[in-house]
Enzyme design. Structure first.
Site, PDB file in Angstrom:
ATOM      1  N   GLY A  45       0.839  -1.190   0.000  1.00 10.73           N
ATOM      2  CA  GLY A  45       0.000   0.000   0.000  1.00 10.73           C
ATOM      3  C   GLY A  45       0.874   1.240   0.000  1.00 10.73           C
ATOM      4  O   GLY A  45       1.996   1.208   0.507  1.00 10.73           O
ATOM      5  N   GLN A  50       2.934   9.881   1.182  1.00 14.59           N
ATOM      6  CA  GLN A  50       4.251   9.231   1.202  1.00 14.59           C
ATOM      7  C   GLN A  50       5.120   9.562  -0.002  1.00 14.59           C
ATOM      8  O   GLN A  50       6.306   9.258  -0.015  1.00 14.59           O
ATOM      9  CB  GLN A  50       4.078   7.711   1.307  1.00 14.59           C
ATOM     10  N   CYS A 107       5.776   0.059   7.364  1.00 13.12           N
ATOM     11  CA  CYS A 107       5.379   1.216   6.566  1.00 13.12           C
ATOM     12  C   CYS A 107       6.590   1.652   5.743  1.00 13.12           C
ATOM     13  O   CYS A 107       7.699   1.704   6.271  1.00 13.12           O
ATOM     14  CB  CYS A 107       4.936   2.340   7.498  1.00 13.12           C
ATOM     15  N   LEU A 108       6.365   1.967   4.463  1.00  8.87           N
ATOM     16  CA  LEU A 108       7.492   2.354   3.604  1.00  8.87           C
ATOM     17  C   LEU A 108       8.148   3.655   4.069  1.00  8.87           C
ATOM     18  O   LEU A 108       9.288   3.919   3.726  1.00  8.87           O
ATOM     19  CB  LEU A 108       7.027   2.488   2.143  1.00  8.87           C
ATOM     20  N   HIS A 149      -4.584   1.283   7.377  1.00  7.59           N
ATOM     21  CA  HIS A 149      -3.263   1.913   7.477  1.00  7.59           C
ATOM     22  C   HIS A 149      -3.149   3.064   6.467  1.00  7.59           C
ATOM     23  O   HIS A 149      -2.706   4.170   6.802  1.00  7.59           O
ATOM     24  CB  HIS A 149      -2.186   0.842   7.224  1.00  7.59           C
ATOM     25  N   GLU A 150      -3.596   2.820   5.235  1.00  2.00           N
ATOM     26  CA  GLU A 150      -3.484   3.841   4.177  1.00  2.00           C
ATOM     27  C   GLU A 150      -4.466   4.993   4.399  1.00  2.00           C
ATOM     28  O   GLU A 150      -4.121   6.156   4.179  1.00  2.00           O
ATOM     29  CB  GLU A 150      -3.689   3.215   2.793  1.00  2.00           C
ATOM     30  N   HIS A 153      -3.021   7.349   6.766  1.00  8.43           N
ATOM     31  CA  HIS A 153      -2.050   8.242   6.117  1.00  8.43           C
ATOM     32  C   HIS A 153      -2.741   9.460   5.494  1.00  8.43           C
ATOM     33  O   HIS A 153      -2.257  10.584   5.588  1.00  8.43           O
ATOM     34  CB  HIS A 153      -1.324   7.517   4.977  1.00  8.43           C
TER      35      HIS A 153
HETATM   36 ZN    ZN Z   1       2.414   3.527   5.826  1.00 10.73          ZN
END
Ligand code: ZN
Length: 190
Positions: A45, A50, A107-108, A149-150, A153
């Protein structure tokens, strides 16, 4: 085009995204670049914040993870989550359904930082898709975790905000180091 993924400490990660009402060519290009960036980073995701854009857009594809199942229901009918991927959500609204589950998350924007996070097991989601069409579905398992999670964000919320205090204090040195590194990088760019 592969975009740079911004890391924890960058202020854009704390910005609530503005809504996207129309899928313009710019939005389409952003979606394509976000998928390319996400697959390159082996993520499941990626949210617009991000890659430095505070808008309500996220891309998801849980097919890369085979050992953590997902469930999907559309209009009360069970569907194969794999066939629903890749998934684009604009302005997603998420309603929890049922019990909470604890599961590992990364998480990236937080390389090599992982923790168990408690979230609702299933959620009901309303959003626009990549065509600007309204979609509604119910999902569980990994897909529900990814969607939550997304969506967090897109509202400037990070998974560290959902960690229990024990995990957060254990990870404190890593988090502070990452934040300091990101801030130093930002200063250099100015
Ligand atoms: Zn994340």
């Amino acid at each position: 085009m592969i975009l740079k993924v911004v890391k924890y400490g960058h202020p854009v990660l704390r910005k609530k995204g503005t809504r996207i009402e129309t899928v313009t060519p710019t939005v389409k290009a952003l979606i394509a670049d976000m998928f390319e960036t996400m697959y390159d980073a082996r993520g499941i995701g990626l949210a617009a914040q991000q890659i430095g854009e505070a808008v309500q857009l996220t891309v998801i594809d849980v097919r890369g993870v085979t050992d953590r199942p997902s469930t999907l229901e559309i209009e009360g009918e069970e569907k194969d989550p794999g066939e629903f991927m890749p998934l684009v959500l604009l302005n997603p609204e998420v309603k929890p359904v049922g019990d909470h589950a604890i599961g590992p998350e990364g998480c990236l924007s937080f390389p090599e930082i992982f923790a168990d996070i408690k979230r609702p097991e299933s959620v009901e989601v309303t959003a626009l898709n990549e065509k600007g069409k309204k979609i509604t579905f119910r999902c569980g398992g990994l897909l529900a975790r990814a969607v939550q999670h997304e969506t967090d964000h897109l509202n400037g919320i990070l998974f560290i905000d959902r960690m229990d205090s024990e995990s957060k204090s254990e990870l404190k040195p890593e988090l502070e180091a990452l934040q300091a590194e990101t801030k130093a990088d930002l200063k250099k760019q100015r």
